[in-house]
Design an enzyme around this catalytic site. Structure first.
Site, PDB file in Angstrom:
ATOM      1  N   LYS A  42     -55.437 -98.888 -88.840  1.00  0.00           N
ATOM      2  CA  LYS A  42     -54.259 -98.283 -88.881  1.00  0.00           C
ATOM      3  C   LYS A  42     -53.125 -99.442 -89.412  1.00  0.00           C
ATOM      4  CE  LYS A  42     -55.239 -93.947 -87.875  1.00  0.00           C
ATOM      5  NZ  LYS A  42     -55.275 -92.652 -88.907  1.00  0.00           N
ATOM      6  N   SER A 274     -64.656 -94.886 -81.242  1.00  0.00           N
ATOM      7  CA  SER A 274     -65.022 -94.142 -82.617  1.00  0.00           C
ATOM      8  C   SER A 274     -65.973 -94.922 -83.442  1.00  0.00           C
ATOM      9  CB  SER A 274     -63.614 -93.874 -83.375  1.00  0.00           C
ATOM     10  OG  SER A 274     -63.240 -95.001 -83.499  1.00  0.00           O
TER      11      SER A 274
HETATM   12  C1  LIG Z   1     -59.732 -95.176 -83.882  1.00  0.00           C
HETATM   13  C2  LIG Z   1     -59.599 -94.507 -85.186  1.00  0.00           C
HETATM   14  N1  LIG Z   1     -58.503 -93.982 -85.601  1.00  0.00           N
HETATM   15  C3  LIG Z   1     -58.459 -93.382 -86.770  1.00  0.00           C
HETATM   16  C4  LIG Z   1     -59.569 -93.471 -87.647  1.00  0.00           C
HETATM   17  C5  LIG Z   1     -59.555 -92.550 -89.070  1.00  0.00           C
HETATM   18  O1  LIG Z   1     -58.725 -91.913 -89.080  1.00  0.00           O
HETATM   19  P1  LIG Z   1     -57.771 -91.285 -90.463  1.00  0.00           P
HETATM   20  O2  LIG Z   1     -58.497 -90.056 -90.796  1.00  0.00           O
HETATM   21  O3  LIG Z   1     -56.779 -90.787 -89.584  1.00  0.00           O
HETATM   22  O4  LIG Z   1     -57.563 -92.248 -91.674  1.00  0.00           O
HETATM   23  C6  LIG Z   1     -60.547 -93.970 -87.255  1.00  0.00           C
HETATM   24  C7  LIG Z   1     -61.772 -93.821 -87.924  1.00  0.00           C
HETATM   25  O5  LIG Z   1     -62.394 -93.672 -88.874  1.00  0.00           O
HETATM   26  C8  LIG Z   1     -60.510 -94.418 -85.989  1.00  0.00           C
HETATM   27  O6  LIG Z   1     -61.703 -94.941 -85.478  1.00  0.00           O
END
Ligand SMILES: Cc1ncc(COP(=O)(O)O)c(C=O)c1O
Length: 455
Positions: A42, A274
């Site tokens: 992020k 995740s």
């Molecule tokens: C902790 C976490 N946040 C967000 C995402 C991806 O999210 P987004 O769909 O918001 O890009 C992932 C993984 O793919 C993740 O592991």
């Protein structure tokens, strides 16, 4: 003010091959998003969302960045936003881990906590709450990752090209999770143009509605709950583009946590919860293939954020995610077992200050007192308070002189009824026999045991 040099370290993350787990006929590679300066994928959108808003004037000097976030997006926005001198105001649901809240505050973000037990449309729902704050606060900019095109754009312009280059233009599939859907949407846009033969595989936590949507096109109005953080949804996010997904796997919390732990043991890579979901789905996909394929998935964030959860046997046991060989007696109810090295204790010769420091650092209210592996007493907060109240010098007196040594112990073969009667009388339930002390059973342990009998 010069641009912080740290921003150059966002993205361009390393790619490493999985070599010690069974990947069937395939080669599996992990993109280590955990190596971003803020510890997650992020950071990329933190930078792109803020720079896009600066470029079109929605964010002005002295402005405030507002976002609803359960984790990593807040960290990415706080890292970039604070370094650029903005006020950062984050609305977080109250189930968010303490580590993440402390990290946000340490970065200088302001955190407003709201209820996690209400859904979309409720004024206390974290996204509605953040949107309202952003409307009411002069100079506020709502980052709104679920609807902001700068979110997928970050992945279209950085994550996608990096993967394509790092794989030497030989790639068959990418395994992704969906939170806001930004990663998948951005990668889909990039590969549609650069290499349309690359397929996407969805890794979805059990309880999320996305797998069913991919498989049947139906949007379920009932979702479950899951312990994995950051991915899985109970609605289809506006920016999500699932059109390139060829296969979706539903992954249970148990599988996710087990595979995160085995990634650390086998490959030495410490990923978040995740990552376990993505890896479990990627390994299933790889093992199901009949011809060799080159596959990429992500270590989405660092596991240091989850040390007290995924990597903590006690927590895993409390959640019913780590099962011991059952002994079919009261030892099965003990949350922290002495014979497994999980009990913090003191000895009669320790000072009360030592006992207090151990209670404080482990966040427990009572400690067993052990001598040569045998239980000789219990000391708790009220014993300490009675002794040191108005006599702080008593912190140097000894545990042996203060502990309660009249103990009622329960033999491992005692009944659950006997345990209940001990707890009902306000006593500490100590499980021991002539040979050994096994551990304490708290009310919480008993509740946990009762809950486990349900599942
Ligand atoms: C902790 C976490 N946040 C967000 C995402 C991806 O999210 P987004 O769909 O918001 O890009 C992932 C993984 O793919 C993740 O592991």
């Amino acid at each position: 003010m010069p641009t912080p040099a740290l921003f150059k370290l966002i993205g361009n993350t390393p790619l490493v091959q999985v070599t010690r787990l069974d990947t069937g006929p395939c080669q599996l590679f992990l993109k280590l998003e955990s190596q971003n300066p803020g510890g997650s994928i992020k950071d990329r959108i933190g930078l792109s969302i803020i720079e896009a808003a600066e470029a079109d004037g929605r964010l002005q000097p002295g402005g405030t960045i507002v976002e609803a976030t359960a984790g990593n997006t807040g960290l990415g926005l706080a890292l970039v936003g604070r370094l650029k001198g903005y006020r950062v105001l984050l609305v977080v649901p109250d189930k968010m881990s303490t580590e993440k809240v402390l990290h946000l505050k340490a970065l200088g973000a302001e955190v407003r906590t709201t209820r996690s037990d209400v859904g979309k449309g409720h004024p206390d729902y974290y996204q509605d709450y953040a949107a309202r704050l952003a409307r009411e606060l002069p100079g506020a900019f709502f980052a709104d990752q679920f609807n902001n095109p700068a979110n997928p754009l970050a992945h279209e312009t950085t994550t996608g090209p990096e993967i394509w280059e790092q794989m030497g233009h030989e790639l068959d599939a990418i395994v992704v999770g969906v939170g806001s859907g930004g990663t998948l949407a951005g990668l889909t846009s990039y590969f549609r143009k650069a290499a349309p033969q690359v397929g996407f595989v969805l890794a979805d936590p059990k309880g999320s509605i996305l797998t069913e949507y991919v498989d049947t096109g139906r949007v379920s109005d009932t979702s479950g709950s899951w312990a994995v953080e950051g991915i899985g949804e109970d609605f289809i996010p506006a920016i999500a583009d699932l059109s390139g997904v060829r296969k979706a796997y539903t992954i249970t919390d148990q599988e996710s946590f087990d595979s995160a732990r085995s990634l650390l043991r086998a490959e030495g890579i410490l990923g978040g919860s995740s990552t376990g979901t993505l890896l479990a789905a990627a390994l299933k996909y790889c093992r199901e293939q009949t011809t060799p394929k080159r596959v990429v998935t992500f270590v989405c964030d660092t596991g240091t954020r989850y040390l007290s959860k995924v990597y903590n046997d006690g927590w895993m046991h409390d959640q019913g995610l780590l099962r011991r060989e059952p002994l079919h007696d009261l030892r099965d109810l003990i949350g922290r077992r002495h014979d497994e090295g999980d009990v913090v204790s003191v000895s009669p010769g320790d000072t009360l200050l030592t006992a207090f420091n151990r209670m404080r650092s482990t966040d427990v209210a009572q400690l067993p007192v052990l001598e040569n592996g045998k239980l000789v007493g219990i000391i708790d907060e009220s014993d300490l308070l009675l002794k040191v109240d108005n006599h702080a010098e008593q912190f140097s007196s000894l545990v042996g002189a203060t502990m309660t040594s009249r103990l009622e112990t329960l033999h491992p073969s005692a009944s659950v009824q006997a345990l209940r009667s001990t707890l009902d009388r306000g006593l500490t339930a100590v499980v021991a026999d002539a040979d050994a002390f096994y551990g304490l059973i708290t009310r919480f342990d008993l509740l946990n045991h009762l809950r486990r009998t349900l599942s």
